[in-house]
Design a protein around this motif. Structure first.
Motif, mmCIF file in Angstrom:
data_model
loop_
_atom_site.group_PDB
_atom_site.id
_atom_site.type_symbol
_atom_site.label_atom_id
_atom_site.label_comp_id
_atom_site.label_asym_id
_atom_site.label_seq_id
_atom_site.Cartn_x
_atom_site.Cartn_y
_atom_site.Cartn_z
ATOM 1 N N VAL A 6 -9.009 12.432 -4.044
ATOM 2 C CA VAL A 6 -7.488 12.178 -3.358
ATOM 3 C C VAL A 6 -6.946 11.033 -4.166
ATOM 4 C CG1 VAL A 6 -5.772 11.902 -1.609
ATOM 5 C CG2 VAL A 6 -7.858 13.513 -0.800
ATOM 6 N N LEU A 7 -6.614 11.378 -5.038
ATOM 7 C CA LEU A 7 -6.020 9.712 -5.616
ATOM 8 C C LEU A 7 -4.617 9.152 -5.406
ATOM 9 C CD1 LEU A 7 -6.835 10.974 -9.705
ATOM 10 C CD2 LEU A 7 -8.087 10.019 -8.291
ATOM 11 N N THR A 8 -4.915 8.107 -5.000
ATOM 12 C CA THR A 8 -3.222 7.474 -4.858
ATOM 13 C C THR A 8 -2.935 6.115 -5.634
ATOM 14 O OG1 THR A 8 -4.296 5.791 -3.004
ATOM 15 C CG2 THR A 8 -3.762 7.650 -2.129
ATOM 16 N N ILE A 9 -1.913 5.760 -5.760
ATOM 17 C CA ILE A 9 -1.435 4.649 -6.201
ATOM 18 C C ILE A 9 -3.343 3.715 -6.302
ATOM 19 C CG2 ILE A 9 -0.458 2.645 -6.794
ATOM 20 C CD1 ILE A 9 0.801 5.058 -7.153
ATOM 21 N N VAL A 10 -3.642 3.986 -5.271
ATOM 22 C CA VAL A 10 -4.478 2.498 -4.808
ATOM 23 C C VAL A 10 -5.975 3.087 -4.422
ATOM 24 C CG1 VAL A 10 -2.194 1.112 -4.379
ATOM 25 C CG2 VAL A 10 -4.072 2.410 -2.576
ATOM 26 N N LEU A 11 -6.418 4.551 -4.605
ATOM 27 C CA LEU A 11 -7.589 4.585 -3.387
ATOM 28 C C LEU A 11 -7.706 5.510 -3.956
ATOM 29 C CD1 LEU A 11 -9.229 4.291 -1.059
ATOM 30 C CD2 LEU A 11 -6.933 6.295 -0.227
ATOM 31 N N VAL A 12 -9.158 6.035 -4.872
ATOM 32 C CA VAL A 12 -10.656 7.020 -4.343
ATOM 33 C C VAL A 12 -10.378 7.016 -3.153
ATOM 34 C CG1 VAL A 12 -11.698 8.246 -5.672
ATOM 35 C CG2 VAL A 12 -10.097 6.399 -6.817
ATOM 36 N N VAL A 13 -10.558 8.361 -2.958
ATOM 37 C CA VAL A 13 -10.748 8.845 -1.144
ATOM 38 C C VAL A 13 -12.389 10.181 -1.439
ATOM 39 C CG1 VAL A 13 -10.479 9.612 1.067
ATOM 40 C CG2 VAL A 13 -9.286 8.233 -0.313
ATOM 41 N N GLY A 101 -10.592 3.208 -9.361
ATOM 42 C CA GLY A 101 -11.624 2.033 -9.072
ATOM 43 C C GLY A 101 -12.129 1.541 -7.566
ATOM 44 N N ASN A 102 -12.564 1.430 -7.232
ATOM 45 C CA ASN A 102 -13.788 1.417 -5.253
ATOM 46 C C ASN A 102 -12.876 1.591 -3.730
ATOM 47 O OD1 ASN A 102 -15.829 2.505 -6.438
ATOM 48 N ND2 ASN A 102 -15.909 0.071 -7.992
ATOM 49 N N GLY A 103 -11.434 0.851 -4.280
ATOM 50 C CA GLY A 103 -10.466 0.788 -2.850
ATOM 51 C C GLY A 103 -9.604 0.118 -3.457
ATOM 52 N N PRO A 104 -8.304 -0.222 -2.561
ATOM 53 C CA PRO A 104 -6.983 -0.358 -2.531
ATOM 54 C C PRO A 104 -7.209 -1.512 -3.152
ATOM 55 C CG PRO A 104 -7.608 0.253 0.176
ATOM 56 C CD PRO A 104 -9.094 0.172 -1.161
ATOM 57 N N PRO A 105 -6.158 -2.474 -3.443
ATOM 58 C CA PRO A 105 -5.988 -3.705 -3.914
ATOM 59 C C PRO A 105 -5.116 -3.881 -3.088
ATOM 60 C CG PRO A 105 -5.044 -2.236 -5.707
ATOM 61 C CD PRO A 105 -5.467 -1.105 -5.073
ATOM 62 N N PRO A 106 -4.512 -4.811 -2.261
ATOM 63 C CA PRO A 106 -3.535 -5.596 -1.884
ATOM 64 C C PRO A 106 -2.010 -5.248 -2.285
ATOM 65 C CG PRO A 106 -4.996 -7.562 -2.109
ATOM 66 C CD PRO A 106 -4.868 -6.311 -2.945
ATOM 67 N N PRO A 204 -3.268 -4.317 10.243
ATOM 68 C CA PRO A 204 -3.059 -3.456 8.713
ATOM 69 C C PRO A 204 -3.682 -3.322 8.336
ATOM 70 C CG PRO A 204 -1.882 -5.758 10.085
ATOM 71 C CD PRO A 204 -3.523 -4.836 11.007
ATOM 72 N N GLU A 205 -5.017 -3.031 8.144
ATOM 73 C CA GLU A 205 -5.687 -2.308 6.902
ATOM 74 C C GLU A 205 -5.910 -0.499 7.229
ATOM 75 O OE1 GLU A 205 -7.154 -4.301 4.387
ATOM 76 O OE2 GLU A 205 -5.835 -5.918 5.519
ATOM 77 N N ALA A 206 -5.144 -0.355 7.878
ATOM 78 C CA ALA A 206 -5.754 1.477 8.416
ATOM 79 C C ALA A 206 -4.348 1.887 7.766
ATOM 80 C CB ALA A 206 -4.983 1.020 10.048
ATOM 81 N N ILE A 207 -5.546 3.072 7.038
ATOM 82 C CA ILE A 207 -4.110 3.822 5.925
ATOM 83 C C ILE A 207 -4.695 5.811 6.763
ATOM 84 C CG2 ILE A 207 -3.851 2.998 4.832
ATOM 85 C CD1 ILE A 207 -6.527 3.528 2.363
ATOM 86 N N HIS A 208 -3.680 5.990 7.290
ATOM 87 C CA HIS A 208 -4.456 7.807 7.634
ATOM 88 C C HIS A 208 -3.417 8.798 6.341
ATOM 89 C CE1 HIS A 208 -5.653 5.692 11.250
ATOM 90 N NE2 HIS A 208 -4.643 5.357 11.262
ATOM 91 N N PHE A 209 -4.858 10.121 6.105
ATOM 92 C CA PHE A 209 -3.973 11.058 6.482
ATOM 93 C C PHE A 209 -3.854 12.219 7.632
ATOM 94 C CE2 PHE A 209 -7.085 12.430 2.444
ATOM 95 C CZ PHE A 209 -7.478 13.715 3.844
ATOM 96 N N ILE A 210 -3.554 13.656 7.274
ATOM 97 C CA ILE A 210 -3.512 14.478 8.205
ATOM 98 C C ILE A 210 -4.880 15.585 8.021
ATOM 99 C CG2 ILE A 210 -3.516 16.320 9.880
ATOM 100 C CD1 ILE A 210 -0.040 14.554 10.640
ATOM 101 N N GLY A 211 -5.699 15.801 7.802
ATOM 102 C CA GLY A 211 -5.687 16.827 6.948
ATOM 103 C C GLY A 211 -6.424 18.181 8.201
ATOM 104 N N ARG A 276 -8.895 -0.144 4.847
ATOM 105 C CA ARG A 276 -8.642 -0.972 3.476
ATOM 106 C C ARG A 276 -10.181 -1.641 3.338
ATOM 107 N NH1 ARG A 276 -3.301 -1.400 0.261
ATOM 108 N NH2 ARG A 276 -1.881 0.276 1.130
ATOM 109 N N ASP A 277 -10.439 -2.975 4.066
ATOM 110 C CA ASP A 277 -11.344 -2.986 3.941
ATOM 111 C C ASP A 277 -12.709 -2.729 4.723
ATOM 112 O OD1 ASP A 277 -10.803 -2.436 6.717
ATOM 113 O OD2 ASP A 277 -10.619 -5.371 7.179
#
Length: 294
Positions: A6-13, A101-106, A204-211, A276-277
């Motif tokens: 799942v590509l995001t601006i900051v994340l490859v999941v 990349g491998n993780g979300p930048p701040p 503050p480092e948490a990110i979520h979606f509903i699957g 994120r961390d």
């Protein structure tokens, strides 16, 4: 289980399940932004493919506040529109580098968006957008292997604040303690396109979606949890035709999003993302529950 990036601006999941073709509302023509008497802004996006590349059509700027977003999919595969507000000074080049990349930048702040839209259909979401520089990224499967994700820069100017519109159902990724999560569902989920208020909580480092996916037959929670940790072919108790997910929200954010559930039955709601961390996937820390869909 079979998963997709799942590509995001900051994340490859690497932990997300394959998204089903979804999106349901009638086709709408792309148009520029406009404010309604209720001080809600309308933002229309389009997306189409050319070879291995997809690209958005959208205005260069929009007023902020409560924004109704529509995405018209003019392509041949499902597409999404993930919104992220970027700290000043970042460009589309930075976005593509971060997505690989491998993780979300701040510097990128995820605020939701339009879930996967089937070819020829239009999907919607309602977002709360503060003024700033944004990027919109196609987070669904691209038009072909090796094709870069579609990215569009968007300037959001100051707009009236306000509350998101009410929906019959609210789904909250709650965080009762550090690194512990649970789904709190107020209302019910039905077969078809569910309009839900999605609330993301945690540190503050948490990110979520509903699957979501539908179960076939009897299966224990332990079996489901184990399956979500594995890669490869889905086990026989998973109905792969019912995979669905929303776009991603940072902790402290809310959005009105679409969650399409194709068939009645017992579903698993889950979030496979990590903070994120780092740390464990959230479905291993409590974001895993069953719901009955009629």
């Amino acid at each position: 289980m079979r998963r997709r990036q799942v590509l995001t601006i900051v994340l490859v999941v690497l932990a997300a399940l394959a998204v089903a073709a979804c999106g349901s509302s009638k086709k709408k023509k792309s148009s520029s932004t406009s404010a309604t008497p209720a001080q809600t802004v309308s933002l229309s996006l389009g997306i189409a493919e050319k070879g291995k590349k997809a690209s958005f059509t959208a205005p260069a700027s929009t007023q902020g506040g409560i924004v109704n977003v529509t995405l018209q999919n003019k392509g041949k595969t499902p597409h999404e529109a993930q919104f992220a507000r970027a700290d000043p000074g970042h460009t589309i080049k930075d976005v593509l580098k971060a997505a690989a990349g491998n993780g979300p930048p701040p510097w990128a702040h995820l605020v939701g968006g339009v879930s996967a839209v089937a070819p020829g259909q239009t999907g919607t979401a309602t977002l709360s957008l503060a003024a700033g520089d944004y990027f919109v990224l196609d987070t669904a499967n691209g038009p072909g292997p090796g094709g870069p994700p579609a990215v569009k820069a968007l300037k959001v100017t100051g707009g009236a604040g306000g509350s998101l519109p009410s929906t019959p159902t609210t789904v909250t990724a709650a965080s009762p303690s550090k690194d512990k999560f649970k789904w709190v569902i107020n209302g019910s989920l039905k077969t078809g396109d569910n309009r839900v208020t999605f609330v993301s909580k945690g540190d503050p480092e948490a990110i979520h979606f509903i699957g979501a996916f539908r179960l076939k037959g009897k299966v224990s929670d332990a079996q489901v949890k184990k399956a979500l940790k594995q890669q490869g072919k889905p086990p026989p108790f998973v109905d792969p035709s019912t995979f669905a997910n929303t776009t991603i929200l940072d902790s402290g954010k809310s959005a009105v999003v679409s969650l399409p559930l194709k068939k009645p039955g017992e579903y698993i709601l889950f979030c496979p993302l990590k903070d994120r961390d780092g740390g464990k996937p959230h479905d291993q820390e409590g974001l895993l529950t069953r719901v009955n869909v009629k």
